[in-house]
Design an enzyme around this catalytic site. Structure first.
Site, PDB file in Angstrom:
ATOM      1  N   CYS A 227       1.045  -1.227  -0.063  1.00 49.65           N
ATOM      2  CA  CYS A 227      -0.056   0.072   0.121  1.00 49.65           C
ATOM      3  C   CYS A 227       0.889   1.182   0.067  1.00 49.65           C
ATOM      4  O   CYS A 227       0.843   1.896   0.897  1.00 49.65           O
ATOM      5  CB  CYS A 227      -0.797  -0.076   1.231  1.00 49.65           C
ATOM      6  SG  CYS A 227      -2.018  -1.578   1.263  1.00 49.65           S
ATOM      7  N   ALA A 228       1.517   1.456  -1.101  1.00 44.10           N
ATOM      8  CA  ALA A 228       2.897   2.376  -1.255  1.00 44.10           C
ATOM      9  C   ALA A 228       2.311   3.902  -0.942  1.00 44.10           C
ATOM     10  O   ALA A 228       2.979   4.568  -0.369  1.00 44.10           O
ATOM     11  CB  ALA A 228       3.518   2.180  -2.495  1.00 44.10           C
ATOM     12  N   GLY A 231       4.759   6.742  -1.249  1.00 47.70           N
ATOM     13  CA  GLY A 231       5.935   6.173  -1.532  1.00 47.70           C
ATOM     14  C   GLY A 231       6.928   6.477  -0.462  1.00 47.70           C
ATOM     15  O   GLY A 231       8.318   6.234  -0.308  1.00 47.70           O
ATOM     16  N   GLY A 232       6.610   6.955   0.930  1.00 46.32           N
ATOM     17  CA  GLY A 232       7.525   7.342   2.078  1.00 46.32           C
ATOM     18  C   GLY A 232       8.279   6.185   2.551  1.00 46.32           C
ATOM     19  O   GLY A 232       9.296   6.336   2.437  1.00 46.32           O
ATOM     20  N   LYS A 233       7.497   5.016   2.727  1.00 47.28           N
ATOM     21  CA  LYS A 233       8.189   3.952   3.227  1.00 47.28           C
ATOM     22  C   LYS A 233       8.866   3.224   2.122  1.00 47.28           C
ATOM     23  O   LYS A 233      10.058   2.562   2.403  1.00 47.28           O
ATOM     24  CB  LYS A 233       7.009   2.836   3.917  1.00 47.28           C
ATOM     25  CG  LYS A 233       6.380   3.452   4.933  1.00 47.28           C
ATOM     26  CD  LYS A 233       5.536   2.505   5.748  1.00 47.28           C
ATOM     27  CE  LYS A 233       4.878   2.981   7.122  1.00 47.28           C
ATOM     28  NZ  LYS A 233       4.023   4.253   6.864  1.00 47.28           N
ATOM     29  N   ASP A 249      -0.022  -0.106  -5.283  1.00 45.83           N
ATOM     30  CA  ASP A 249      -1.089   0.665  -4.666  1.00 45.83           C
ATOM     31  C   ASP A 249      -2.256   0.449  -5.664  1.00 45.83           C
ATOM     32  O   ASP A 249      -2.266   0.289  -6.722  1.00 45.83           O
ATOM     33  CB  ASP A 249      -1.075   2.154  -4.633  1.00 45.83           C
ATOM     34  CG  ASP A 249      -1.834   2.797  -3.513  1.00 45.83           C
ATOM     35  OD1 ASP A 249      -1.436   3.243  -2.436  1.00 45.83           O
ATOM     36  OD2 ASP A 249      -3.123   2.970  -3.799  1.00 45.83           O
ATOM     37  N   ASP A 289       1.305  -1.133   4.731  1.00 50.21           N
ATOM     38  CA  ASP A 289       0.742  -0.066   5.732  1.00 50.21           C
ATOM     39  C   ASP A 289      -0.951   0.120   5.409  1.00 50.21           C
ATOM     40  O   ASP A 289      -0.844   1.011   4.349  1.00 50.21           O
ATOM     41  CB  ASP A 289       1.556   1.085   5.311  1.00 50.21           C
ATOM     42  CG  ASP A 289       1.185   2.327   6.090  1.00 50.21           C
ATOM     43  OD1 ASP A 289       0.430   2.359   6.843  1.00 50.21           O
ATOM     44  OD2 ASP A 289       1.816   3.441   5.932  1.00 50.21           O
ATOM     45  N   CYS A 342      -1.439   3.357  11.082  1.00 53.03           N
ATOM     46  CA  CYS A 342      -1.332   4.576  11.891  1.00 53.03           C
ATOM     47  C   CYS A 342      -2.426   4.848  12.552  1.00 53.03           C
ATOM     48  O   CYS A 342      -3.173   5.917  12.685  1.00 53.03           O
ATOM     49  CB  CYS A 342      -0.904   5.784  11.052  1.00 53.03           C
ATOM     50  SG  CYS A 342      -2.040   6.152   9.742  1.00 53.03           S
TER      51      CYS A 342
END
Length: 387
Positions: A227-228, A231-233, A249, A289, A342
């Site tokens: 679940c990009a 693209g932070g992770k 995604d 995520d 989160c």
């Protein structure tokens, strides 16, 4: 713009948001219509709007109602701002208070209003966080820290700190996350800084970085960020030497900025469609995520606090369960399925993992950790599942 004009503008934007338009869209639409507004005006108005959204219930109590005007009256009262000056009726500012407005408003008496947690959610919030519930709710009323991730593929925290300092950006090292810096001064200079343009840093919450840090990444591994999103992770994963990162995604348009961000960071990330995943698997690590309530990040996206409903939460829990089952099939026999949200809610975290393990007896949870906003970052949860 005068301070009073900024308040009037915030009132108008808040009324638009309360009418159903997403906060970011409302702010962007106003900015496009208001070329006359300077950067300081836009920042101040944005701060007004988000401060209100974080504390909508308590400010509504102080202001005597839930309109944009009443919420800004509540804001002024909470912050000790003179209502006579803020609502003077001057040019472009709000009109003076009516006698009824002067008399209306009081400190919130109900705990959920005082703590700015939706009434329907408070029982679960309190049960899940226990003795920390009140403190976490109070933390969610305030702005989140500005935090950076240092691109360890290009530099280290010490050198990056010095470079940022030369550009007027003061930082300190995060106490527990090795790649994270907390910004003390100069946050608005970050995007135009040489450090950002050269790919030495990215804006990223420390707890989000900690989710990646918890993984045992080794050269030669193939890792899927399922679940990009933006693209932070995926970028954090790709900073590790010898790790091949694939980003996916369900809504490919969310990944549109990844190629540009990856080029700036000096890494390669392959963005793929759902149809291509089966042929590309299995992966050594699948990071999920998952879509969630976002309750751990309500300081950054406070409108979500008031938009969430029991029906939507139930829908999200069902989606998470489905995604976990799908990603299990993409994980190699000796691989790790890393689940993350989160969220601060057990129904999306520990209960979700327990339900998965119960339905998939060959899997077990070998690691789990939760963070709250009391630990210098957003609320996050992660669990590692293996066969």
């Amino acid at each position: 713009m005068t301070p009073a004009a900024r308040i009037q503008t915030a009132i108008e934007i808040l009324d638009t948001i309360l009418g159903g338009q997403p906060a970011e869209q409302a702010l962007t639409a106003w900015a496009r219509r208001s070329r006359f507004a300077g950067s300081k005006d836009r920042a101040a108005i944005r701060d007004h709007v988000f401060d209100v959204l974080r504390r909508r219930s308590s400010f509504a109590a102080l202001g005597g109602g839930n309109t944009g005007r009443q919420l800004m009256i509540g804001t002024c009262r909470a912050n000790g701002v003179s209502l006579d000056e803020a609502f003077s009726g001057g040019s472009y500012g709000p009109s003076p208070l009516e006698p009824s407005e002067q008399e209306a408003g009081a400190e919130a008496r109900d705990a959920t209003d005082r703590l700015d947690i939706p009434t329907w959610l408070w029982p679960a919030f309190q049960a899940d966080l226990g003795a920390k519930a009140d403190d976490v709710a109070l933390a969610l009323q305030n702005r989140a820290p500005v935090q950076l991730r240092v691109n360890i593929g290009k530099s280290d925290r010490g050198n990056v700190q010095k470079k940022l300092q030369d550009e007027g950006i003061e930082t300190v090292k995060h106490a527990t996350v090795k790649t994270a810096l907390n910004v003390l001064e100069g946050a608005r200079k970050i995007n135009n800084s040489a450090c950002f343009q050269e790919g030495l840093i990215e804006l990223q919450d420390a707890s989000s970085q900690a989710v990646v840090e918890a993984l045992s990444l080794k050269p030669g591994m193939r890792v899927l960020d399922y679940c990009a999103g933006g693209g932070g992770k995926a970028l954090a994963l790709s900073a590790h030497d010898g790790v091949t990162v694939v980003a996916h995604d369900i809504a490919p348009q969310r990944m549109k900025d990844i190629p540009k961000r990856a080029a700036r960071a000096g890494v390669e990330i392959q963005c793929v469609s759902t149809a291509d995943l089966v042929e590309m698997g299995p992966f050594d690590i699948v990071l999920v995520d998952a879509p969630c309530s976002g309750s751990g990040a309500w300081r950054r996206a406070p409108a979500g606090k008031w938009e969430l409903s029991q029906a939507r939460l139930d829908e999200l829990v069902a989606i998470q369960s489905q995604i976990l089952s799908q990603c299990a099939e993409l994980t190699s026999l000796e691989g790790v399925l890393a689940f993350a949200t989160c969220s601060l809610l057990d129904v999306e975290n520990t209960q979700q993992v327990e339900k998965f393990v119960s339905a998939h007896p060959t899997w077990t949870c070998t690691f789990s950790k939760a963070w709250t906003p009391l630990e210098d970052g957003d609320g996050f949860y992660t669990a590692h599942l293996t066969r």
